[in-house]
Structure formats: structure tokens, C-alpha cells
Design a protein around this motif. Structure first.
Motif, PDB file in Angstrom:
ATOM      1  N   GLY A   8     -53.423   4.030  -9.560  1.00  0.00           N
ATOM      2  CA  GLY A   8     -52.182   3.955  -8.802  1.00  0.00           C
ATOM      3  C   GLY A   8     -52.334   4.536  -7.411  1.00  0.00           C
ATOM      4  O   GLY A   8     -51.867   3.957  -6.424  1.00  0.00           O
ATOM      5  N   ARG A   9     -52.992   5.684  -7.321  1.00  0.00           N
ATOM      6  CA  ARG A   9     -53.245   6.307  -6.009  1.00  0.00           C
ATOM      7  C   ARG A   9     -54.046   5.380  -5.100  1.00  0.00           C
ATOM      8  O   ARG A   9     -53.679   5.155  -3.938  1.00  0.00           O
ATOM      9  N   ASN A  10     -55.128   4.836  -5.638  1.00  0.00           N
ATOM     10  CA  ASN A  10     -55.998   3.988  -4.824  1.00  0.00           C
ATOM     11  C   ASN A  10     -55.284   2.728  -4.343  1.00  0.00           C
ATOM     12  O   ASN A  10     -55.469   2.287  -3.198  1.00  0.00           O
ATOM     13  N   GLU A  11     -54.461   2.141  -5.212  1.00  0.00           N
ATOM     14  CA  GLU A  11     -53.741   0.931  -4.821  1.00  0.00           C
ATOM     15  C   GLU A  11     -52.680   1.229  -3.758  1.00  0.00           C
ATOM     16  O   GLU A  11     -52.484   0.447  -2.823  1.00  0.00           O
ATOM     17  N   LEU A  12     -51.994   2.355  -3.891  1.00  0.00           N
ATOM     18  CA  LEU A  12     -51.006   2.706  -2.870  1.00  0.00           C
ATOM     19  C   LEU A  12     -51.681   2.951  -1.526  1.00  0.00           C
ATOM     20  O   LEU A  12     -51.200   2.480  -0.485  1.00  0.00           O
ATOM     21  N   VAL A  13     -52.774   3.692  -1.535  1.00  0.00           N
ATOM     22  CA  VAL A  13     -53.477   3.992  -0.280  1.00  0.00           C
ATOM     23  C   VAL A  13     -53.973   2.713   0.377  1.00  0.00           C
ATOM     24  O   VAL A  13     -53.865   2.540   1.603  1.00  0.00           O
ATOM     25  N   ALA A  14     -54.506   1.788  -0.424  1.00  0.00           N
ATOM     26  CA  ALA A  14     -54.983   0.514   0.129  1.00  0.00           C
ATOM     27  C   ALA A  14     -53.836  -0.264   0.760  1.00  0.00           C
ATOM     28  O   ALA A  14     -54.001  -0.889   1.821  1.00  0.00           O
ATOM     29  N   ALA A  15     -52.656  -0.212   0.122  1.00  0.00           N
ATOM     30  CA  ALA A  15     -51.484  -0.929   0.655  1.00  0.00           C
ATOM     31  C   ALA A  15     -50.948  -0.271   1.920  1.00  0.00           C
ATOM     32  O   ALA A  15     -50.415  -0.948   2.806  1.00  0.00           O
ATOM     33  N   ALA A  16     -51.103   1.060   2.010  1.00  0.00           N
ATOM     34  CA  ALA A  16     -50.495   1.802   3.120  1.00  0.00           C
ATOM     35  C   ALA A  16     -51.342   1.833   4.379  1.00  0.00           C
ATOM     36  O   ALA A  16     -50.796   1.816   5.503  1.00  0.00           O
TER      37      ALA A  16
END
Length: 226
Positions: free
Chosen positions: A171-179
Motif C-alpha cells: 500500500g505504501r509503495n503504490e501510494l508513493v508511486a501515485a503521488a
């Protein structure tokens, strides 16, 4: 000439004498304070274990981003939005950010919107996806203004929204990639940079909700309004 010199000398003496008093009044901007240093924790309280506070929106971000309305608009710019029709099931989680406020409820919970900021989170509630809880570090003893996010990826409603395998790191990695990079919503343009902080929190599964291990990395986001 003598009067002018005397006046300048007096001014210099007064400035030097008062400089030491003026400095403490200026608020020093910081990225965030370590919650543990103030008696807090890198895990929130989810009832039976805690969820990791694995992403931080830096206190050095544009001030408007760090408000309640600001984080919602920013979330919409990166693919998240408020809960389906404003409805929330379950008890709000709490966190102690070591700022003197003790354990406080989450400010808001935001869910992946699948490209539709109005009703997309209703789809997330059914099929699952990424989501995060927001906690603000603003107590008197550690007032960074930073937003601590507990990010995780969850299963669908039929699996009772349990966290997917490795869901906290994922979840962290996906949010960071999106942000990361440039995004906009509601006429506001954001530029986000990310910095990984390995071993910032304890790794492993001890005390973690669902017994899902975390890798100990926290990602610091600095969000600037252009």
C-alpha cells in the motif's frame, strides 16, 4: 557627526542585546518529529495490533496541503477521495505521535477512487484497493504540522476488508508511486518528491495488525503547490 556615531553605536548595542530574546520566538520548520522520542509509536491502535504510519507528508510541504481540506484535495489529485457517500464502518483508529496530545482519533480516512473522485470510493469499498488514515502531529511538544499516514491495501468486502499479503508495504509503495511527480485537482497543481527512510520504524510483525510484517521503511513526501 558625533551625535550620529553615538546613535548608531547605541542602536548596535540594543540590537545585539535583544537578538538572543528574539530568536526563540521564531518557529523552526521541520519535516517531522520521531513519535517514539515523545513517548508515541510508529504503529497506530487498530484494536488488536497496530497499523504502521508508513508515509509522512512533510511539515515543510506547502501549508495549504497540511489542512483538512488541503489533504483531501491533494488526495483527489493522486487518485484517492473521501469514503463512499461519507459513510464509514468500524471504529476510527487512534495514534500517538509523541507530540503531547496522547492517543487521538484519525483525522480522516481516504480511499482509492479508481479515477472517479465522486463515487469511485464506493467501488473500492466493494472490490478493495488502497486506502490511508491521516493523523496530524500538532501537539505543543512536537508541533511539526506533518501528516502521518497509515497506508494499506485491503481485500474486497467479501473478505471483510482484511489487509492483503504484505499489504502495508504494498500500500505504501503504490501510494508513493501515485503521488510522486506533478498532479492537479480543483485548479491546484502539486509537485511531490519522495524520500525513503529505511529502518525509521521497527521492522517485522511484532505488534502489527493481522501479524503482517513490515520492512521498517517510512517514505517522506514533500508536497509543493505550484
Amino acid at each position: 557627526m558625533f551625535a550620529s556615531t553615538t546613535a548608531l553605536l547605541a542602536l548596535s548595542i540594543i540590537s545585539a542585546a535583544t537578538a538572543g530574546f528574539a530568536a526563540p520566538l521564531a518557529k523552526r520548520a521541520v519535516t517531522f518529529f520521531d513519535p517514539v522520542a515523545g513517548g508515541g509509536s510508529w504503529l497506530d491502535n487498530a484494536g488488536s495490533g497496530g497499523e504502521p504510519l508508513n508515509v509522512i507528508v512533510s511539515g515543510l510541504s506547502s501549508p495549504a496541503v497540511l489542512t483538512d481540506d488541503g489533504i483531501v484535495n491533494y488526495a483527489r489529485a493522486i487518485g484517492f477521495s473521501t469514503e463512499c457517500f461519507g459513510l464509514h464502518s468500524g471504529t476510527p483508529q487512534t495514534a500517538n505521535l509523541g507530540d503531547g496530545n496522547g492517543w487521538v482519533d484519525q483525522t480522516i480516512e481516504l480511499r482509492q477512487d479508481y479515477g472517479n473522485a465522486d463515487v469511485g470510493t464506493c467501488l473500492e469499498s466493494v472490490i478493495g484497493g488502497n486506502h490511508f488514515r491521516v493523523f496530524r502531529q500538532n501537539g505543543a511538544s512536537a508541533n511539526s504540522g506533518a501528516l502521518f499516514l497509515a497506508v494499506s491495501k485491503e481485500e474486497n468486502v467479501f473478505e471483510h476488508h482484511t489487509i492483503v499479503s504484505d499489504g502495508y508495504n504494498v500500500g505504501r509503495n503504490e501510494l508513493v508511486a501515485a503521488a510522486t511527480g506533478s498532479h492537479s485537482f480543483g485548479g491546484v497543481k502539486y509537485v511531490t518528491t519522495a524520500q525513503s527512510l529505511p529502518n525509521e520504524m521497527p521492522s517485522g510483525s511484532s505488534g502489527v495488525n493481522h501479524g503482517i510484517a513490515v520492512d521498517g521503511t517510512v517514505v517522506l513526501l514533500t508536497v509543493t503547490i505550484q
